[in-house]
Design a protein around this motif. Sequence first.
Motif, PDB file in Angstrom:
ATOM      1  N   ASP A  57       0.819  -1.215   0.000  1.00 37.51           N
ATOM      2  CA  ASP A  57       0.000   0.000   0.000  1.00 37.51           C
ATOM      3  C   ASP A  57       0.851   1.263   0.000  1.00 37.51           C
ATOM      4  N   GLY A  58       1.986   1.203  -0.674  1.00 37.77           N
ATOM      5  CA  GLY A  58       2.837   2.376  -0.782  1.00 37.77           C
ATOM      6  C   GLY A  58       3.731   2.635   0.412  1.00 37.77           C
ATOM      7  N   GLU A  59       3.689   1.777   1.415  1.00 37.10           N
ATOM      8  CA  GLU A  59       4.511   1.937   2.616  1.00 37.10           C
ATOM      9  C   GLU A  59       5.558   0.835   2.685  1.00 37.10           C
ATOM     10  N   LEU A  60       6.682   1.144   3.322  1.00 38.34           N
ATOM     11  CA  LEU A  60       7.711   0.137   3.519  1.00 38.34           C
ATOM     12  C   LEU A  60       7.220  -0.888   4.527  1.00 38.34           C
ATOM     13  N   ALA A  61       7.049  -2.127   4.067  1.00 38.12           N
ATOM     14  CA  ALA A  61       6.543  -3.198   4.921  1.00 38.12           C
ATOM     15  C   ALA A  61       7.672  -4.014   5.533  1.00 38.12           C
ATOM     16  N   ALA A  62       8.748  -4.211   4.791  1.00 39.51           N
ATOM     17  CA  ALA A  62       9.868  -5.006   5.293  1.00 39.51           C
ATOM     18  C   ALA A  62      11.114  -4.672   4.489  1.00 39.51           C
ATOM     19  N   GLU A  63      12.270  -4.818   5.141  1.00 38.47           N
ATOM     20  CA  GLU A  63      13.555  -4.555   4.494  1.00 38.47           C
ATOM     21  C   GLU A  63      14.622  -5.337   5.246  1.00 38.47           C
ATOM     22  N   ARG A  64      15.413  -6.107   4.494  1.00 34.55           N
ATOM     23  CA  ARG A  64      16.456  -6.899   5.138  1.00 34.55           C
ATOM     24  C   ARG A  64      17.621  -7.115   4.170  1.00 34.55           C
ATOM     25  N   TYR A  65      18.826  -7.192   4.726  1.00 27.59           N
ATOM     26  CA  TYR A  65      20.035  -7.379   3.938  1.00 27.59           C
ATOM     27  C   TYR A  65      20.899  -8.464   4.565  1.00 27.59           C
ATOM     28  N   SER A  66      21.649  -9.154   3.737  1.00 25.44           N
ATOM     29  CA  SER A  66      22.611 -10.119   4.254  1.00 25.44           C
ATOM     30  C   SER A  66      23.911  -9.397   4.612  1.00 25.44           C
ATOM     31  N   ASP A  67      24.812 -10.106   5.278  1.00 23.29           N
ATOM     32  CA  ASP A  67      26.071  -9.511   5.700  1.00 23.29           C
ATOM     33  C   ASP A  67      26.831  -8.956   4.498  1.00 23.29           C
ATOM     34  N   GLY A  68      27.354  -7.746   4.666  1.00 24.47           N
ATOM     35  CA  GLY A  68      28.121  -7.119   3.598  1.00 24.47           C
ATOM     36  C   GLY A  68      27.292  -6.235   2.679  1.00 24.47           C
ATOM     37  N   TYR A  69      25.989  -6.187   2.878  1.00 27.73           N
ATOM     38  CA  TYR A  69      25.096  -5.376   2.051  1.00 27.73           C
ATOM     39  C   TYR A  69      24.223  -4.519   2.960  1.00 27.73           C
TER      40      TYR A  69
END
Length: 384
Positions: free
Chosen positions: A79-91
């Motif tokens: 719905d236009g909102e940030l719902a989730a965000e994840r990165y692995s090691d080094g990123y």
Amino acid sequence: MFARFPSSTFAKAALSAPLLTLSACGEAPPADPPPLSEEALSAVTGNAGAPREQLAREIDDLFTAEGLGETRAVVVMADGELAAERYSDGYDADTRHISWSMAKTVTAVMVGMLVADGRLRLDEGAPVPFWQRRGDPRSEITLRQLLQMRSGLRHTEAGDPPYESSEVRMLFLDGRDNMARWAEEQPLEAEPGEKFEYSSNTTVILADIATRALTGSKDPDRRRMAVTEYLQERLFEPLGMESMVLEFDAAGTLIGGSLMHASARDWAKFGEFMRNNGRAPSGEQLVPSRYIEAMIEPSPASPHYGLQTWLNRPMDEPAGDRPHPLFPDRAPASLFSMIGHMGQYVLVSPEQRVTLVRLGHSNSEERPPMLKQAADVLALYPVR
């Protein structure tokens, strides 16, 4: 409910019957899933738009499950909102990730802007000077046919051995210094419009056409400048895509089929722009909505491909050992995607109001289960 019966023996027998059945079959009762790490839980925001723990678990599987390859970044917009965000090691959020073939959709949007500006026409012969000689059958190829990968040109994306493929020869061998010219010199192998053949060479031709619509100069630096300034002013700046870096060949042609670099957040911004029919967050219409609609309509030669964009539509015919690039049995037919080599995806589902970005490195065996896991993430969002 067994508390209503006076006989505790009966109640115990009834309660234990399922366990006895499982025991007789040699099956244990299902175990509770392991607790999620703080990293997994913290990846989900307060605007998840789906059950928080379930979303965290499905995204965690993209990073930790065996056999899916290496997931480096996941961004989910709901719905236009940030719902989730994840990165692995080094990123992290500032890391630029290579597009590979996701760049094709960006190139198609640039072409659409030039059509809207009146500088190009979709259904006339593509303005490639090399094809305009008397009697050259390639003069019949339209811009729309190039966009739909049905030009009829002899462009073979993959070959055995790999150095025989048109893509490798153009990018790294005899075509590398002037990629567009090399791609444009290839002969027809089918009537224009008749056959679907996915090809990075075709997108470089589109990038060359767009460049010549912006400048008549043959100077490589001026060609690079014309495209960079146009895309920055007309597309990247209105979308807030500050990380975007473009690559060009020695002739100053945008390598529009494979070499753009941006952060996962910026790839998500582009997906949201597509989901919103070509509008920027400010509400400005950057490309006509009817052109975005054309991008996600099936080609006459391929129901699962539009204008430089993959569609979640069933194939008309079996593709041999090539699986469907998406998952028409798992998500709405309106879902579409940018797809890049080794598992780069921007999955856009308008009916679910969701954009999912997955970037990383998955080989040909790992991509199908990885894509299934991405479908599991999307399945948490209802169709509206």
